[in-house]
Enzyme design. Structure first.
Site, mmCIF file in Angstrom:
data_model
loop_
_atom_site.group_PDB
_atom_site.id
_atom_site.type_symbol
_atom_site.label_atom_id
_atom_site.label_comp_id
_atom_site.label_asym_id
_atom_site.label_seq_id
_atom_site.Cartn_x
_atom_site.Cartn_y
_atom_site.Cartn_z
ATOM 1 N N LYS A 1 -2.023 11.921 1.144
ATOM 2 C CA LYS A 1 -1.195 12.318 2.293
ATOM 3 C C LYS A 1 -0.191 13.422 1.978
ATOM 4 O O LYS A 1 0.789 13.626 2.696
ATOM 5 C CB LYS A 1 -0.455 11.113 2.929
ATOM 6 C CG LYS A 1 -1.260 9.851 3.123
ATOM 7 C CD LYS A 1 -2.693 10.049 3.479
ATOM 8 C CE LYS A 1 -2.938 10.541 4.881
ATOM 9 N NZ LYS A 1 -4.393 10.874 5.062
ATOM 10 N N HIS B 1 -7.088 12.479 -6.360
ATOM 11 C CA HIS B 1 -5.792 11.822 -6.118
ATOM 12 C C HIS B 1 -5.358 11.025 -7.350
ATOM 13 O O HIS B 1 -4.449 10.202 -7.248
ATOM 14 C CB HIS B 1 -5.895 10.838 -4.943
ATOM 15 C CG HIS B 1 -6.026 11.483 -3.601
ATOM 16 N ND1 HIS B 1 -5.255 12.548 -3.207
ATOM 17 C CD2 HIS B 1 -6.826 11.183 -2.533
ATOM 18 C CE1 HIS B 1 -5.589 12.881 -1.956
ATOM 19 N NE2 HIS B 1 -6.537 12.083 -1.538
ATOM 20 N N SER C 1 2.820 9.008 6.850
ATOM 21 C CA SER C 1 1.444 9.478 6.975
ATOM 22 C C SER C 1 0.464 8.424 6.432
ATOM 23 O O SER C 1 -0.558 8.125 7.049
ATOM 24 C CB SER C 1 1.300 10.796 6.196
ATOM 25 O OG SER C 1 0.008 11.309 6.339
ATOM 26 N N ARG D 1 -3.021 14.303 11.714
ATOM 27 C CA ARG D 1 -2.228 13.462 12.613
ATOM 28 C C ARG D 1 -1.162 14.288 13.328
ATOM 29 O O ARG D 1 -1.250 14.539 14.505
ATOM 30 C CB ARG D 1 -1.602 12.312 11.802
ATOM 31 C CG ARG D 1 -0.928 11.222 12.612
ATOM 32 C CD ARG D 1 -0.236 10.234 11.690
ATOM 33 N NE ARG D 1 0.817 10.869 10.907
ATOM 34 C CZ ARG D 1 2.101 10.919 11.251
ATOM 35 N NH1 ARG D 1 2.494 10.348 12.365
ATOM 36 N NH2 ARG D 1 3.002 11.521 10.481
ATOM 37 N N LYS D 2 -0.129 14.739 12.580
ATOM 38 C CA LYS D 2 0.973 15.516 13.185
ATOM 39 C C LYS D 2 1.215 16.826 12.449
ATOM 40 O O LYS D 2 1.570 17.831 13.033
ATOM 41 C CB LYS D 2 2.260 14.698 13.165
ATOM 42 C CG LYS D 2 2.534 13.934 14.435
ATOM 43 C CD LYS D 2 3.976 13.451 14.451
ATOM 44 C CE LYS D 2 4.442 13.165 15.850
ATOM 45 N NZ LYS D 2 5.823 12.631 15.855
HETATM 46 P P1 A3P Z 1 0.591 13.725 8.717
HETATM 47 O O1 A3P Z 1 -0.035 12.368 8.696
HETATM 48 O O2 A3P Z 1 2.072 13.674 8.462
HETATM 49 O O3 A3P Z 1 0.268 14.487 9.948
HETATM 50 P P2 A3P Z 1 -4.054 14.662 2.843
HETATM 51 O O4 A3P Z 1 -4.925 15.785 3.223
HETATM 52 O O5 A3P Z 1 -3.543 14.765 1.436
HETATM 53 O O6 A3P Z 1 -4.664 13.336 3.164
HETATM 54 O O7 A3P Z 1 -2.726 14.783 3.736
HETATM 55 C C1 A3P Z 1 -2.785 14.549 5.127
HETATM 56 C C2 A3P Z 1 -1.519 15.101 5.753
HETATM 57 O O8 A3P Z 1 -1.544 16.540 5.707
HETATM 58 C C3 A3P Z 1 -1.390 14.700 7.214
HETATM 59 O O9 A3P Z 1 0.010 14.546 7.480
HETATM 60 C C4 A3P Z 1 -1.987 15.941 7.900
HETATM 61 O O10 A3P Z 1 -1.644 16.079 9.252
HETATM 62 C C5 A3P Z 1 -1.370 17.034 7.040
HETATM 63 N N1 A3P Z 1 -2.053 18.317 7.226
HETATM 64 C C6 A3P Z 1 -3.370 18.584 7.146
HETATM 65 N N2 A3P Z 1 -3.625 19.873 7.436
HETATM 66 C C7 A3P Z 1 -2.439 20.434 7.719
HETATM 67 C C8 A3P Z 1 -2.041 21.753 8.111
HETATM 68 N N3 A3P Z 1 -2.924 22.722 8.279
HETATM 69 N N4 A3P Z 1 -0.727 21.981 8.297
HETATM 70 C C9 A3P Z 1 0.190 21.002 8.133
HETATM 71 N N5 A3P Z 1 -0.130 19.725 7.776
HETATM 72 C C10 A3P Z 1 -1.424 19.452 7.569
#
Ligand code: A3P
Length: 275
Positions: free
Chosen positions: A37, A87, A117, A233-234
């Site tokens: 995340k 990870h 997240s 998600r956000k």
């Molecule tokens: P949120 O749940 O806060 O939205 P990972 O890829 O390591 O699993 O991390 C996922 C997180 O990165 C999620 O956070 C996701 O929305 C965010 N994320 C993915 N792509 C993104 C982007 N282009 N810009 C900003 N955040 C991004």
């Protein structure tokens, strides 16, 4: 969850975890590494596009080349440089990462946004994670390392120690918050780190392409819950403020001081913070 080598993982294939330390690494591999995340899908995609040298909407993602999840044979024949992902803790990386000194792109994100997240991910993916609890009960479980991939504190401290112990290992450390604030700057850093020499026009194109909205459009259909993307998600800095109570916030800050007292890292909890 399952345990392997003293670490906690999601229910990943046991033979893949058994092979993790023994994976054949090439000197020109690039491994995008982060605690879950932290933005690894995002950074993996930036890196993949930079390597490719053109924009591409293939629905390929970092999970398809994740060291602890995917059998080595799946990516063994991929042309160099391979853009892999992981990870795992620094101590659990394949032995050949240190021997071959391949490049690591290491992403950090403030732990409060990670907690939010991760909680949303675990709840939406409950058929896989088995988690059915509340946000209030999730937070201590996460900080105590009871969930898959263990404690964020342990993960970050172990990586900082690893970087210190192996100063010759090429590691580019990026912060999610900085990348959010100035994506082009992050794209340029990755381009320089990988000696790719892509021109400014292409770097700008990549930066414009990897916005949250665009990646969600392209890759958001991969893991769905009620028709919504679980990963995308956000994509904001500071959403934790909508989740942490004042008491949880104070408790977390106190815990952070205890666990991270000797750590020099400074995290940004809003985009107004400077690190
Ligand atoms: P949120 O749940 O806060 O939205 P990972 O890829 O390591 O699993 O991390 C996922 C997180 O990165 C999620 O956070 C996701 O929305 C965010 N994320 C993915 N792509 C993104 C982007 N282009 N810009 C900003 N955040 C991004």
């Amino acid at each position: 969850m399952m345990e392997h080598g003293g670490e906690r993982y999601p229910h990943f294939p046991a033979d893949v975890l058994r092979n993790l330390k023994h994976i054949n690494i090439r000197h020109d591999d690039v491994i995008v590494s982060a605690f879950p995340k932290s933005g690894s899908h995002w950074v993996h995609e930036i890196t993949r596009l930079l390597k490719l040298g053109r924009l591409d909407e293939t629905n390929f993602e970092k999970n398809d080349v994740q060291l602890e999840y995917v059998p080595e044979a799946t990516y063994a024949q991929n042309p160099s440089p391979r853009i892999l992902s992981s990870h795992v803790n620094f101590r659990s990386l394949p032995t050949q990462v240190l021997e071959k000194k391949c490049k690591l792109i290491y992403i950090l994100r403030n732990p409060k946004d990670i907690a939010v997240s991760f909680y949303n991910f675990c709840i939406k993916m409950r058929h896989l994670t088995g988690y059915k609890g509340t946000w209030a009960s999730f937070l201590p479980m996460l900080t105590q390392g009871k969930l898959a991939f263990g404690s964020w504190f342990d993960y970050v401290l172990n990586w900082e120690k690893g970087k210190e112990m192996y100063p010759d290992l090429p590691v580019l450390t990026l912060f999610y918050e900085d990348l959010k604030e100035d994506t082009l700057c992050g794209v340029k850093k990755i381009n320089d780190f990988l000696d790719l020499h892509r021109d400014d026009r292409f770097l700008q194109k990549v930066s414009d392409h990897v916005t949250f909205t665009n990646l969600k459009r392209i890759k958001g259909r991969n893991h769905l819950h009620d028709g919504q993307s679980v990963v995308f998600r956000k994509g904001e800095v500071g959403d934790w403020k909508n989740w942490f109570t004042v008491a949880q916030d104070e408790w977390f800050d106190q815990l952070y001081q205890e666990k991270m007292a000797d750590c020099q890292l400074r995290f940004r909890y809003t985009l107004d913070d400077c690190n």
